[in-house]
Structures are given as C-alpha cells and as structure tokens.
Write an enzyme that holds these catalytic residues in place. Structure first.
Site, PDB file in Angstrom:
ATOM      1  N   VAL A   1       0.819  -1.201   0.000  1.00 38.81           N
ATOM      2  CA  VAL A   1       0.000   0.000   0.000  1.00 38.81           C
ATOM      3  C   VAL A   1       0.863   1.267   0.000  1.00 38.81           C
ATOM      4  O   VAL A   1       0.615   2.191  -0.764  1.00 38.81           O
ATOM      5  CB  VAL A   1      -0.970   0.005   1.201  1.00 38.81           C
ATOM      6  N   CYS A   2       1.886   1.316   0.834  1.00 38.24           N
ATOM      7  CA  CYS A   2       2.642   2.550   1.049  1.00 38.24           C
ATOM      8  C   CYS A   2       3.936   2.662   0.249  1.00 38.24           C
ATOM      9  O   CYS A   2       4.452   3.768   0.088  1.00 38.24           O
ATOM     10  CB  CYS A   2       2.975   2.699   2.538  1.00 38.24           C
TER      11      CYS A   2
END
Length: 188
Positions: free
Chosen positions: A116-117
């Site tokens: 996600v990051c």
C-alpha cells in the site's frame, strides 16, 4: 548501478507504531532493527533523509512514527512530512518536494506496508527520473502474496530491490573508511 554516499538520499515512509504491526511478512523486531540501521547509517554519513507519515493522529490504527526515529534523527523527525491520508506519498506535494530538494538522483526507500505505502511512490519516483532501490527487509505487507506481488510490480516499474545489509555495504564500498566505521557496528 552502484549507489554512492554522495549521490544518494534515504526515504522512509510510514514506519509508524501502528502500521509496522501490519507488516507480518517481516518480523517486527527485524523490521524495526533494519529501519534504525538505515536511519543511523544515514545520519552517521550525512546522507539526506526524508521521513513521512500518514494520519499520525489516527492513534488507534496508524499512530506516530517510531519513537526510535525521533531519537536517531531529531532534525529529520521534526521536518517529517505529515500526510493527511494521501496513499501514494509522491502525490503529496510537500513529500515529493522534500525528496527532490535532497538534490540526489538515487533514492534508497523503505516503507510499510509494501503493497500500500511503498509500491506507488517508488514507481512514481522512477517515472520522474530517479533511480530507486527499495530495502525489502525494512518493508513488509500483511501477507506473503501481497509482498511478492509488490516486488513484481516494483521490478516491472524499474525499481531495484535490495536488503539492509546489502545497500549499506554497497554504499560503504570499503570497510576501512569513515563510512565503514559507521556501518560495521550497526550491522554486527
């Protein structure tokens, strides 16, 4: 392409007390150890470092950056980019500007969670012309499939993958140097 200390910046994304616990593919003590190795090596060798967090005020889920980062890098910690929910950190103008403002063409990046990051800002930086190496053992995802898909996406996007010890050794180049004197105690 080997990175050198004088052409490299470190970018650490969302190593927050809450998000770190989501990274089950890298054991939490190992993840924290590796993040601190990167932080302390950067400080000890004057490599520019950018820290960012997402929704630090969401203390029930994400929380603040690791307090150990504040201890190791008080100046960078004070300058950290506090994003307000922007998933791809590169889409946050303050974060992208901080990375560009390092004046370096090579970025060593790590973040949680990988899927996600980390994926999006790493690929975005490559698309803008930076060379990026992601430190996989200072990252992690909630499950192994997500982690492996992240590695594939990043490699397909031109990102190079590495480990903490490998990137530190690459940057040192010679253990009998001042950089080697900083690195060796961190890695042993």
């Amino acid at each position: 392409m080997n990175f050198k200390i004088d052409d490299t910046a470190f970018i650490l994304i969302d190593h927050q007390v809450g998000t770190n616990t989501w990274a089950s593919t890298t054991p939490l003590p190992l993840l924290q150890r590796n993040v601190l190795i990167l932080a302390k090596f950067a400080k000890g060798t004057d490599i520019p470092i950018v820290l960012t967090s997402s929704q630090e005020d969401n203390t029930d889920v994400q929380g603040p950056l690791m307090p150990e980062l504040q201890d190791a890098l008080p100046e960078a910690f004070a300058r950290r980019i506090k994003r307000h929910g922007v998933v791809n950190a590169w889409d946050d103008p303050a974060f992208a500007a901080a990375c560009r403002d390092t004046g370096k063409k090579n970025f060593v990046m790590a973040g949680v969670t990988t899927d996600v990051c980390m994926v999006a800002p790493a690929i975005s930086a490559v698309q803008e012309g930076f060379t990026v190496k992601v430190v996989c053992d200072a990252c992690g995802s909630t499950n192994q499939i997500a982690e492996e898909m992240s590695w594939r996406r990043m490699e397909a996007g031109g990102v190079h993958l590495t480990s903490t010890n490998a990137i530190v050794a690459e940057l040192v180049g010679n253990w009998a140097t001042p950089a080697g004197a900083v690195a060796f105690p961190l890695l042993t």
